[in-house]
Design a protein around this motif. Structure first.
Motif, PDB file in Angstrom:
ATOM      1  N   THR A 110       0.842  -1.192   0.000  1.00  0.00           N
ATOM      2  CA  THR A 110       0.000   0.000   0.000  1.00  0.00           C
ATOM      3  C   THR A 110       0.878   1.244   0.000  1.00  0.00           C
ATOM      4  OG1 THR A 110      -1.739  -1.159   1.228  1.00  0.00           O
ATOM      5  CG2 THR A 110      -1.811   1.244   1.235  1.00  0.00           C
ATOM      6  N   LEU A 111       0.581   2.160  -0.894  1.00  0.00           N
ATOM      7  CA  LEU A 111       1.349   3.398  -1.004  1.00  0.00           C
ATOM      8  C   LEU A 111       0.568   4.564  -0.417  1.00  0.00           C
ATOM      9  CD1 LEU A 111       2.671   3.057  -4.667  1.00  0.00           C
ATOM     10  CD2 LEU A 111       3.815   2.389  -2.545  1.00  0.00           C
ATOM     11  N   PRO A 112       1.260   5.566   0.143  1.00  0.00           N
ATOM     12  CA  PRO A 112       0.573   6.784   0.570  1.00  0.00           C
ATOM     13  C   PRO A 112      -0.200   7.388  -0.608  1.00  0.00           C
ATOM     14  CG  PRO A 112       2.841   6.779   1.354  1.00  0.00           C
ATOM     15  CD  PRO A 112       2.709   5.615   0.415  1.00  0.00           C
ATOM     16  N   ALA A 113      -1.268   8.111  -0.304  1.00  0.00           N
ATOM     17  CA  ALA A 113      -2.158   8.636  -1.350  1.00  0.00           C
ATOM     18  C   ALA A 113      -1.399   9.400  -2.423  1.00  0.00           C
ATOM     19  CB  ALA A 113      -3.228   9.507  -0.715  1.00  0.00           C
ATOM     20  N   ALA A 114      -0.396  10.170  -2.028  1.00  0.00           N
ATOM     21  CA  ALA A 114       0.329  10.982  -2.981  1.00  0.00           C
ATOM     22  C   ALA A 114       1.166  10.137  -3.942  1.00  0.00           C
ATOM     23  CB  ALA A 114       1.251  11.961  -2.253  1.00  0.00           C
ATOM     24  N   MET A 115       1.464   8.904  -3.563  1.00  0.00           N
ATOM     25  CA  MET A 115       2.297   8.032  -4.398  1.00  0.00           C
ATOM     26  C   MET A 115       1.495   6.993  -5.150  1.00  0.00           C
ATOM     27  SD  MET A 115       5.430   7.159  -1.799  1.00  0.00           S
ATOM     28  CE  MET A 115       6.420   8.415  -0.983  1.00  0.00           C
TER      29      MET A 115
END
Length: 242
Positions: free
Chosen positions: A232-237
């Motif tokens: 899972t990636l942070p929203a910005a990524m």
């Protein structure tokens, strides 16, 4: 004119070929596997340059700031894909809806990501007995079993147990996950000097995998590597939906 008839052997061959085909989970087209090659190619990928410890994207593949300031108990993370559309729905189906046919395709995706160094042992994130009874299977174990076979590495399905029943991690805010999982696992054996690969379907905050690595290291493991299908990636990524 005589009509040419198919021999019994050719008819049997045709039936076997049909039996080996199925509908691709994503596009519905006939496929030899649960996910066809074009759909595999379209799944969300992670950036090439990632933190070697937690697999989050970093500049030039350097260690990320969080792993530098709070060194995790695990040593490395090998992740195949980004947890994003449309993979997220497929993982949910695999995990909660009994779509076990996806396991082979998922294991085949993980294998190239784990690198050349073989571990001494493969284990899976264990489920609490009540949750295992409710679900009927452990999706992480299904992946671990296939990966151990593909890499010719020993699998120990009984090496770890989860003795603490707690709310599922997915239902909690990210900040609550480490506290929720603390003290939930126990090792049933020693791992002195071993390199242990821990298999799971999704790595979000890494709290569960970090707790498992802590238990393994306490039981003597020299190295712990996470093998996960999706990160899972942070929203910005995160990759944008197609």
């Amino acid at each position: 004119m005589r009509t040419q008839q198919s021999s019994p052997l050719s008819l049997l061959g045709g039936l076997l070929r049909e039996a080996r085909t199925q509908d691709c989970y994503f596009c519905g087209q006939a496929s030899a596997t649960a996910v066809c090659e074009p759909c595999i190619a379209a799944l969300p990928r992670l950036p090439r340059e990632r933190c070697p410890s937690c697999a989050l994207p970093t500049l030039q593949g350097a260690l990320c700031g969080r792993c530098m300031s709070e060194t995790p108990h695990y040593d490395a993370t090998c992740a195949a894909l980004a947890y994003a559309y449309p993979l997220d729905a497929a993982i949910q189906a695999f995990k909660y809806e009994g779509r076990l046919g996806l396991a082979r395709s998922f294991a085949a995706l993980i294998e190239p990501a784990v690198g050349a160094e073989p571990p001494d042992l493969v284990v899976a994130i264990p489920l609490a007995p009540a949750r295992l009874a409710e679900r009927g299977y452990n999706q992480a174990h299904e992946l671990a079993r296939l990966l151990a076979r593909r890499r010719n590495v020993k699998l120990d399905a009984q090496a770890l147990i989860r003795h603490k029943q707690a709310p599922p991690q997915a239902e909690l805010p990210w900040k609550e996950r480490a506290k929720n999982i603390r003290g939930a696992y126990t090792a049933t054996r020693r791992f002195d000097g071993l390199h242990v690969a821990v298999v799971d379907d999704v790595m979000t905050t890494g709290s569960t995998l970090n707790e498992l690595a802590k238990v393994l290291k306490k039981a003597g493991a020299a190295k712990v590597t996470n093998w996960v299908l999706a990160r899972t990636l942070p929203a910005a990524m995160a990759p944008a939906k197609a």
